[in-house]
Design a protein around this motif. Sequence first.
Motif, PDB file in Angstrom:
ATOM      1  N   TYR A 187       0.854  -1.195   0.000  1.00  0.00           N
ATOM      2  CA  TYR A 187       0.000   0.000   0.000  1.00  0.00           C
ATOM      3  C   TYR A 187       0.888   1.243   0.000  1.00  0.00           C
ATOM      4  CZ  TYR A 187      -3.609  -3.310   1.326  1.00  0.00           C
ATOM      5  OH  TYR A 187      -4.457  -4.378   1.350  1.00  0.00           O
ATOM      6  N   ALA A 188       0.548   2.207  -0.843  1.00  0.00           N
ATOM      7  CA  ALA A 188       1.304   3.460  -0.921  1.00  0.00           C
ATOM      8  C   ALA A 188       0.574   4.545  -0.134  1.00  0.00           C
ATOM      9  CB  ALA A 188       1.454   3.883  -2.373  1.00  0.00           C
ATOM     10  N   PRO A 189       1.228   5.168   0.888  1.00  0.00           N
ATOM     11  CA  PRO A 189       0.578   6.218   1.661  1.00  0.00           C
ATOM     12  C   PRO A 189       0.339   7.468   0.802  1.00  0.00           C
ATOM     13  CG  PRO A 189       2.892   6.003   2.277  1.00  0.00           C
ATOM     14  CD  PRO A 189       2.606   4.882   1.350  1.00  0.00           C
ATOM     15  N   GLN A 190      -0.819   8.073   0.993  1.00  0.00           N
ATOM     16  CA  GLN A 190      -1.179   9.270   0.233  1.00  0.00           C
ATOM     17  C   GLN A 190      -1.125  10.508   1.133  1.00  0.00           C
ATOM     18  OE1 GLN A 190      -2.028   8.721  -3.308  1.00  0.00           O
ATOM     19  NE2 GLN A 190      -0.938   6.922  -2.498  1.00  0.00           N
ATOM     20  N   GLU A 191      -1.125  11.673   0.497  1.00  0.00           N
ATOM     21  CA  GLU A 191      -1.002  12.929   1.248  1.00  0.00           C
ATOM     22  C   GLU A 191      -2.175  13.149   2.206  1.00  0.00           C
ATOM     23  OE1 GLU A 191      -0.491  16.146  -1.439  1.00  0.00           O
ATOM     24  OE2 GLU A 191       1.533  15.525  -2.066  1.00  0.00           O
ATOM     25  N   ASP A 192      -3.326  12.601   1.861  1.00  0.00           N
ATOM     26  CA  ASP A 192      -4.491  12.821   2.720  1.00  0.00           C
ATOM     27  C   ASP A 192      -4.602  11.777   3.837  1.00  0.00           C
ATOM     28  OD1 ASP A 192      -5.169  10.576   1.307  1.00  0.00           O
ATOM     29  OD2 ASP A 192      -7.051  11.364   0.490  1.00  0.00           O
ATOM     30  N   GLY A 193      -3.568  10.932   3.983  1.00  0.00           N
ATOM     31  CA  GLY A 193      -3.563   9.943   5.052  1.00  0.00           C
ATOM     32  C   GLY A 193      -4.136   8.597   4.670  1.00  0.00           C
ATOM     33  N   THR A 194      -4.691   8.503   3.456  1.00  0.00           N
ATOM     34  CA  THR A 194      -5.211   7.217   2.995  1.00  0.00           C
ATOM     35  C   THR A 194      -4.084   6.398   2.357  1.00  0.00           C
ATOM     36  OG1 THR A 194      -5.831   8.117   0.840  1.00  0.00           O
ATOM     37  CG2 THR A 194      -7.487   8.210   2.614  1.00  0.00           C
ATOM     38  N   TYR A 195      -4.428   5.175   1.961  1.00  0.00           N
ATOM     39  CA  TYR A 195      -3.449   4.288   1.323  1.00  0.00           C
ATOM     40  C   TYR A 195      -3.987   3.829  -0.018  1.00  0.00           C
ATOM     41  CZ  TYR A 195      -0.958   4.003   5.747  1.00  0.00           C
ATOM     42  OH  TYR A 195      -0.253   4.317   6.879  1.00  0.00           O
ATOM     43  N   LYS A 196      -3.118   3.825  -1.010  1.00  0.00           N
ATOM     44  CA  LYS A 196      -3.475   3.348  -2.333  1.00  0.00           C
ATOM     45  C   LYS A 196      -2.900   1.947  -2.526  1.00  0.00           C
ATOM     46  CE  LYS A 196      -3.284   4.688  -7.211  1.00  0.00           C
ATOM     47  NZ  LYS A 196      -4.752   4.678  -7.364  1.00  0.00           N
ATOM     48  N   THR A 197      -3.756   1.027  -2.940  1.00  0.00           N
ATOM     49  CA  THR A 197      -3.318  -0.354  -3.134  1.00  0.00           C
ATOM     50  C   THR A 197      -2.355  -0.461  -4.307  1.00  0.00           C
ATOM     51  OG1 THR A 197      -5.406  -1.214  -2.290  1.00  0.00           O
ATOM     52  CG2 THR A 197      -4.097  -2.704  -3.639  1.00  0.00           C
ATOM     53  N   ILE A 198      -1.232  -1.130  -4.073  1.00  0.00           N
ATOM     54  CA  ILE A 198      -0.265  -1.406  -5.137  1.00  0.00           C
ATOM     55  C   ILE A 198      -0.609  -2.765  -5.735  1.00  0.00           C
ATOM     56  CG2 ILE A 198       2.167  -1.796  -5.684  1.00  0.00           C
ATOM     57  CD1 ILE A 198       2.838  -0.068  -3.213  1.00  0.00           C
ATOM     58  N   PRO A 199      -0.958  -2.839  -7.007  1.00  0.00           N
ATOM     59  CA  PRO A 199      -1.310  -4.135  -7.602  1.00  0.00           C
ATOM     60  C   PRO A 199      -0.168  -5.145  -7.449  1.00  0.00           C
ATOM     61  CG  PRO A 199      -1.898  -2.346  -9.080  1.00  0.00           C
ATOM     62  CD  PRO A 199      -1.079  -1.733  -7.976  1.00  0.00           C
ATOM     63  N   GLN A 200      -0.531  -6.366  -7.105  1.00  0.00           N
ATOM     64  CA  GLN A 200       0.443  -7.449  -6.935  1.00  0.00           C
ATOM     65  C   GLN A 200       0.333  -8.353  -8.159  1.00  0.00           C
ATOM     66  OE1 GLN A 200       2.343  -7.416  -3.605  1.00  0.00           O
ATOM     67  NE2 GLN A 200       1.515  -5.414  -4.168  1.00  0.00           N
TER      68      GLN A 200
END
Length: 340
Positions: A187-200
């Motif tokens: 998961y990549a942390p975003q500026e707004d505190g959420t996380y973006k899923t990194i495709p596996q």
Amino acid sequence: MEFTIIQIAEILGGKVEGDGQEKISRLDKIQEGEKGGIAFLSNMKYEPFLYKTKASAVIVSEDFEPNKPFETTLIRVKNAYTGFTRLLEAYAELNKSQLVGIEEPSFIHDSSYMGQDGYRAAYSYIGKNCILGDHVKIHSHVSLGVGVRIGDHSIIHAGAKIYEGTVIGKHCEIHSGAVIGSDGFGYAPQEDGTYKTIPQLGNVIIEDHVSIGANSTIDRATMGSTIIKKGAKIDNQVQIAHNVVIGENTVIAAQAGISGSTEIGKNCVIAGKAGIVGHLKIADNTTIGANTGISKNITKPGQTLLGYMGYDIKEFLKSYALFKKLPELQDKLRELEKKP
């Protein structure tokens, strides 16, 4: 199934002392042996049971010398423990060979292929473009995703889930509840505190003669492959993260966890509840003790590591000896502080 003692001795390459024609139908512990059973004696603390056992036969080592009369028949082999293990293997193979054919209801996609003398249990599922070798056993509630490959003589036990693209070699055994090829924890942390899923997008490759314990999980790689090399043995409830490489003949005990992109050498031993952080390299023949934490590369082969920070065993034991003396040293320090 029944075999004579002589037949069992031939399988083990052993010599019979006693009635070789008696029939054996069961494997027993020496302390619980009854007529028709066969036991073994390798640990001499169990020797007294030899003189009491009612087992029809007992496997012993060539150099064993009894010091009392006994009633059972002996099978002498080079090493009793190895001999009994060979007998267990033969017994297990006989049981496995009886599982052949297709039970209904089960599903295999038209594009998939299963080799000769295989077994598909009821409620098993085999998805698109799977290739299964000869003598493969698929037990109930197993699910194989798209493009799974399984080599000859491998066994997938009830309830195991094998995700798409996984490659499993020959003579492997995947136990109940194991999950092979699930997404890595990316998961990549975003500026707004959420996380973006990194495709596996990678897969898992399991080489020949590997055993995976019940409820263990092996994550698919982000890119490339998570690899379990030939002869590795993984216990129950082990977590292996994405892009990890486990070396040949390495054994990992229950509840150990290995973080992403770490490479474990060959012939290593990782004890229960050990934890290894990501992106490390662990040298060949390393032993990591129970509850040990590893947070740096281990470059010297053959070390034994203990403790939260993974100290060399000699340094750890020295430190522990001092640690035990801390209350005594504290008392002495207080006495010194009281002096004028």
